[in-house]
Enzyme design. Structure first.
Site, mmCIF file in Angstrom:
data_model
loop_
_atom_site.group_PDB
_atom_site.id
_atom_site.type_symbol
_atom_site.label_atom_id
_atom_site.label_comp_id
_atom_site.label_asym_id
_atom_site.label_seq_id
_atom_site.Cartn_x
_atom_site.Cartn_y
_atom_site.Cartn_z
ATOM 1 N N CYS A 15 0.861 -1.171 0.000
ATOM 2 C CA CYS A 15 0.000 0.000 0.000
ATOM 3 C C CYS A 15 0.903 1.229 0.000
ATOM 4 O O CYS A 15 2.080 1.153 0.340
ATOM 5 C CB CYS A 15 -0.874 0.025 1.247
ATOM 6 S SG CYS A 15 -1.759 -1.502 1.525
ATOM 7 N N ARG A 71 3.093 0.746 -6.577
ATOM 8 C CA ARG A 71 3.364 -0.148 -5.446
ATOM 9 C C ARG A 71 2.313 -1.237 -5.332
ATOM 10 O O ARG A 71 2.524 -2.244 -4.661
ATOM 11 C CB ARG A 71 3.362 0.657 -4.133
ATOM 12 C CG ARG A 71 4.571 1.547 -3.975
ATOM 13 C CD ARG A 71 4.451 2.329 -2.679
ATOM 14 N NE ARG A 71 4.536 1.457 -1.524
ATOM 15 C CZ ARG A 71 5.617 1.285 -0.784
ATOM 16 N NH1 ARG A 71 6.708 1.933 -1.088
ATOM 17 N NH2 ARG A 71 5.618 0.480 0.240
ATOM 18 N N TRP A 106 -3.578 -2.137 -1.170
ATOM 19 C CA TRP A 106 -3.396 -3.465 -1.772
ATOM 20 C C TRP A 106 -3.923 -4.413 -0.708
ATOM 21 O O TRP A 106 -3.313 -4.577 0.340
ATOM 22 C CB TRP A 106 -1.919 -3.704 -2.054
ATOM 23 C CG TRP A 106 -1.592 -4.940 -2.809
ATOM 24 C CD1 TRP A 106 -1.502 -5.082 -4.169
ATOM 25 C CD2 TRP A 106 -1.249 -6.228 -2.260
ATOM 26 N NE1 TRP A 106 -1.146 -6.362 -4.492
ATOM 27 C CE2 TRP A 106 -0.987 -7.093 -3.347
ATOM 28 C CE3 TRP A 106 -1.147 -6.740 -0.965
ATOM 29 C CZ2 TRP A 106 -0.621 -8.427 -3.178
ATOM 30 C CZ3 TRP A 106 -0.789 -8.074 -0.797
ATOM 31 C CH2 TRP A 106 -0.531 -8.895 -1.890
ATOM 32 N N ASN A 143 -0.180 1.150 6.476
ATOM 33 C CA ASN A 143 0.429 0.031 5.742
ATOM 34 C C ASN A 143 0.920 -0.973 6.768
ATOM 35 O O ASN A 143 1.463 -0.575 7.805
ATOM 36 C CB ASN A 143 1.653 0.486 4.934
ATOM 37 C CG ASN A 143 1.271 1.377 3.778
ATOM 38 O OD1 ASN A 143 0.099 1.529 3.458
ATOM 39 N ND2 ASN A 143 2.280 1.954 3.147
ATOM 40 N N GLY A 144 0.809 -2.250 6.464
ATOM 41 C CA GLY A 144 1.294 -3.266 7.394
ATOM 42 C C GLY A 144 0.140 -4.119 7.876
ATOM 43 O O GLY A 144 -0.960 -4.105 7.304
ATOM 44 N N GLU A 149 14.587 -15.946 -14.376
ATOM 45 C CA GLU A 149 14.205 -14.534 -14.377
ATOM 46 C C GLU A 149 13.371 -14.198 -15.612
ATOM 47 O O GLU A 149 12.377 -13.478 -15.524
ATOM 48 C CB GLU A 149 15.475 -13.672 -14.299
ATOM 49 C CG GLU A 149 15.277 -12.181 -14.442
ATOM 50 C CD GLU A 149 14.318 -11.580 -13.412
ATOM 51 O OE1 GLU A 149 13.976 -12.255 -12.432
ATOM 52 O OE2 GLU A 149 13.901 -10.429 -13.625
ATOM 53 N N LYS A 177 9.528 -12.756 -15.622
ATOM 54 C CA LYS A 177 9.096 -11.537 -16.326
ATOM 55 C C LYS A 177 7.851 -11.828 -17.155
ATOM 56 O O LYS A 177 6.888 -11.072 -17.134
ATOM 57 C CB LYS A 177 10.191 -11.016 -17.271
ATOM 58 C CG LYS A 177 11.372 -10.348 -16.653
ATOM 59 C CD LYS A 177 11.112 -9.021 -16.008
ATOM 60 C CE LYS A 177 10.698 -9.180 -14.577
ATOM 61 N NZ LYS A 177 11.699 -9.323 -13.589
ATOM 62 N N GLU A 208 4.661 -12.532 -14.897
ATOM 63 C CA GLU A 208 4.096 -11.467 -14.067
ATOM 64 C C GLU A 208 3.410 -10.379 -14.877
ATOM 65 O O GLU A 208 2.440 -9.785 -14.410
ATOM 66 C CB GLU A 208 5.117 -10.888 -13.082
ATOM 67 C CG GLU A 208 6.206 -10.040 -13.648
ATOM 68 C CD GLU A 208 7.153 -9.520 -12.582
ATOM 69 O OE1 GLU A 208 6.713 -9.186 -11.477
ATOM 70 O OE2 GLU A 208 8.361 -9.438 -12.860
ATOM 71 N N HIS A 257 13.614 -34.894 -17.026
ATOM 72 C CA HIS A 257 13.290 -35.579 -15.768
ATOM 73 C C HIS A 257 11.832 -35.362 -15.374
ATOM 74 O O HIS A 257 11.477 -35.534 -14.210
ATOM 75 C CB HIS A 257 14.237 -35.109 -14.659
ATOM 76 C CG HIS A 257 15.665 -35.481 -14.934
ATOM 77 N ND1 HIS A 257 16.144 -36.765 -14.822
ATOM 78 C CD2 HIS A 257 16.700 -34.737 -15.379
ATOM 79 C CE1 HIS A 257 17.425 -36.797 -15.165
ATOM 80 N NE2 HIS A 257 17.789 -35.568 -15.509
ATOM 81 N N LYS A 272 4.824 -3.456 -6.146
ATOM 82 C CA LYS A 272 6.252 -3.273 -6.368
ATOM 83 C C LYS A 272 7.050 -3.647 -5.132
ATOM 84 O O LYS A 272 8.088 -4.272 -5.209
ATOM 85 C CB LYS A 272 6.510 -1.815 -6.752
ATOM 86 C CG LYS A 272 7.965 -1.472 -6.999
ATOM 87 C CD LYS A 272 8.459 -2.147 -8.246
ATOM 88 C CE LYS A 272 9.901 -1.796 -8.574
ATOM 89 N NZ LYS A 272 10.463 -2.767 -9.536
HETATM 90 O O1 M6R Z 1 12.573 -4.743 -3.836
HETATM 91 P P1 M6R Z 1 13.037 -6.164 -3.886
HETATM 92 O O2 M6R Z 1 14.147 -6.364 -4.862
HETATM 93 O O3 M6R Z 1 13.363 -6.725 -2.550
HETATM 94 O O4 M6R Z 1 11.787 -6.969 -4.446
HETATM 95 C C1 M6R Z 1 11.830 -8.364 -4.516
HETATM 96 C C2 M6R Z 1 10.711 -8.896 -5.363
HETATM 97 O O5 M6R Z 1 9.459 -8.577 -4.803
HETATM 98 C C3 M6R Z 1 10.762 -8.353 -6.798
HETATM 99 O O6 M6R Z 1 11.981 -8.602 -7.399
HETATM 100 C C4 M6R Z 1 9.640 -8.989 -7.648
HETATM 101 O O7 M6R Z 1 9.882 -10.338 -7.837
HETATM 102 C C5 M6R Z 1 9.524 -8.274 -8.984
HETATM 103 N N1 M6R Z 1 8.154 -7.928 -9.244
HETATM 104 C C6 M6R Z 1 9.967 -9.077 -10.126
HETATM 105 O O8 M6R Z 1 9.872 -8.394 -11.333
#
Ligand code: M6R
Length: 611
Positions: A2, A27, A77, A103-104, A484, A488, A491, A507, A606
């Protein structure tokens, strides 16, 4: 996750709050709201959906209400309670004189809610946060700062909190435990936010709150105290980001902008950190002498998502270049598995935001076990950076797109420079170190060459955008790169994509292959390529469409008849970076072709500041 923003000054607050919320939308969001503070009472507006829905309500509110010069606002969020208007923040107490944004997670909210309900409080939301508004109203004796501190003493859990009351117009009280909170300093006006991105249009002078602190913010004063009411002195920190870095400019999405920023971001990451005389790197923030470095017996890397994938590339670097046994932990697991931390073990938390709750918990566990905690973060002054005490900043500039792009490249570049430093401290000769330093220096140019091929990657992506499942395969350092790349794609395009070590397909996963299930194979010309070519043939034999990443002029791969994305030739240590950039572009163009909301993918945030 949030986002919080607040303003107090002499200008109308609503527009400033809306602008801050828009800058925080990345975020994560499902609803938003604001409370404007006026002596005659609070005005609270809330809306489900994007911030533009709230903006419509603000525009429709009577002019006099929009003239308030103090307010707090929030993008939500959802954690506790569905994304409905009644669950959106701000939450008010029963008298509607106290408004909070939070937030939290308040872990003991059920017990608190029961007690307050028995006392006659009526709750109007399903959230854990609402208890804070009622608690603060209950503890208020004429001083909001004291009331917030007293209320928070009854609370367990995490919070970044902003509170305002119509009984004290012009005053905002903020508090933090486990969720970031920053105060922006202006001239006759002050700001609060969960993230500096919301503030940089107004000020670059900020004060970061640390856990257990409460602060009173008025147009002229900022006063910080701990929960026992003792004053805290804190210097302001200068932020070197500018506003244009936090705006899309001519790009349709932050993600594309940030992909294209990578040559500059890498140049900033590398600048001044390579020593071509000694064939090593200079990473002053590590603050370790050659003797300290030589005494490191083991490295443990902790991170989440993209940052964990960067760490997995780093594992290859530290073992191969420096000969130091290294393992990577999903940060959430670190403290629960009771990791072995020997004297002088170096723990490297990696986090773009520096606020990820799981990675922060790993930092605290590592510090408690006596590790040398050396963070890799992008956001200067973030909690992980501060609590680690030593580390290396990326200097990649703000990363706004939810899909992490430039942070990955720069994290990998930092890990490579760390491995170079540790390697030279041990078994790497000056000549070998020099060769590696020269390769690192060429990274911005290599990435530029990938970006020059964006149009051809877009054309290939358009053809592959029809598929709903992908495997990404790679070997060595390109195995985490495959993970990775798959992250990408899934997501931002909602296409199911799994990364595997290329040897692992047979396997089990290979049973899923057919003409509707493509495989993206990382077949760069580095050790292991012959084996990858064998794996590609296995896929083709199962009628799977194969898209290979390969180097220009590589007949071996082209002869197989698969589609090819070209990336410039490089050594195996360098290859993950240009390859990842090509995969970022591929994911971006697939998502664009499928009409996805690239910068705000569904369900994602984010910064993941809850466990
Ligand atoms: O801010 P951080 O690097 O700690 O975030 C970690 C993950 O939440 C972040 O890398 C997430 O996987 C991304 N959305 C990937 O694109």
């Amino acid at each position: 996750m949030c986002g919080i923003v607040g303003f107090t000054g002499s200008a109308p607050a609503a527009g400033i709050l809306l602008d801050g919320l828009k800058r925080l939308e990345y975020r994560g969001y499902d609803s938003s709201g604001m409370a404007l503070n006026r002596p005659e009472g609070l005005l609270c507006l809330r809306a489900v959906g994007k911030v533009c829905k709230l903006a419509e309500k603000v525009a429709a509110a009577p002019e006099e209400l929009r003239r308030s010069c103090c307010g707090i606002a929030h993008t939500r969020w959802a954690t506790h309670g569905a994304p409905l208007e009644r669950n959106a923040h701000p939450h008010l107490d029963q008298s509607r004189r106290f408004a909070i944004v939070h937030n939290g997670i308040i872990e003991n909210y059920q017990a608190l809610r029961k007690r307050l309900t028995e006392k006659g409080c009526e709750f109007s939301s399903d959230t854990d946060s609402e208890v804070l508004a009622h608690l603060i109203a209950e503890t208020y004796r004429g001083d909001l700062l004291a009331a917030v501190a007293a209320a928070l003493k009854q609370v367990s859990g995490t919070y970044g909190l902003a509170v305002t009351t119509s009984l004290e117009p012009g005053r905002i009280v903020v508090a933090r435990r486990g969720s970031p909170l920053v105060i922006g300093l202006g001239d006759g006006e002050n700001y609060v936010a969960s993230d500096v991105a919301a503030l940089i249009a107004h000020t670059r002078q900020v004060i970061y709150l640390t856990d257990g602190e409460v602060a009173s913010v008025t147009p002229e004063h900022v006063e910080i105290r701990d929960l026992d009411n003792l004053p805290v002195e804190r210097e302001a920190t200068g932020i070197d980001w500018d506003v244009s870095q936090a705006e899309k400019g001519e790009y349709p999405h932050f993600m594309l902008k940030e992909i294209f920023e990578q040559p500059d971001a890498l140049a900033n990451t590398i600048r001044g950190r390579l020593d071509f005389e000694m064939g090593t790197s200079i990473l002053n923030g590590m603050n370790l002498s050659p003797r300290d470095l030589a005494a490191i017996p083991r490295i443990v890397i902790a991170g989440c998502g993209t940052s964990m994938h960067a760490g997995m590339v780093g594992e290859y670097y530290f073992e191969d270049i420096a000969g130091i046994p290294t393992r990577v932990e999903q940060a959430a697991e670190f403290r629960y598995r009771n990791p072995i931390i020997e004297p002088n073990t170096m723990v490297i938390p990696i986090s773009q935001s520096g606020e990820t709750a799981d990675t922060l918990a790993a930092v605290r566990e590592a510090a408690a076990k006596g590790a040398l905690v050396t963070a890799i973060c992008n956001v200067v002054g973030s909690t992980i950076a501060r609590e680690s005490g030593r580390g290396v900043y990326l200097h990649a500039g703000p990363e706004i797109g939810v899909a992490s792009t430039k942070a990955f490249s720069c994290q990998v570049a930092v890990l490579l420079m760390m491995a170079l430093l540790l390697g030279r401290n041990r078994r790497l000769s000056r000549t070998e170190g020099l060769a590696l330093a020269e390769e690192i220096a060429k990274l911005p140019e290599l990435v530029r060459q990938v970006l020059d091929r964006a149009d051809s990657i877009r054309d290939i992506a358009r053809r592959f955008a029809q598929y709903d499942n992908f495997f990404y395969i790679g070997r060595g350092c390109l195995h985490p790169t495959a993970l990775e790349g798959a992250l990408k794609l899934k997501e931002i395009s909602y296409v199911h994509a799994e990364g595997y070590h290329a040897a692992e397909l047979k396997h089990g996963p290979i049973s899923l292959l057919d003409e509707r299930h493509p495989v993206l194979a990382l077949a760069n010309d580095i050790p292991g390529k012959d084996k990858i070519i064998g794996n590609i043939q296995e896929c083709i034999a199962r009628r799977a469409p194969v898209l290979a990443v390969a180097n220009p002029g590589d007949a071996g791969v082209r002869d197989l008849g698969c589609d090819v994305i070209e990336v410039p030739r490089s050594s195996r240590f360098i290859a993950p970076i240009p390859t990842a950039v090509a995969l970022q572009l591929f994911a971006y163009y697939v998502a664009a072709e499928r009409g996805c909301e690239i910068d705000q993918p569904r369900n994602l945030a984010k910064s993941v500041t809850v466990e």
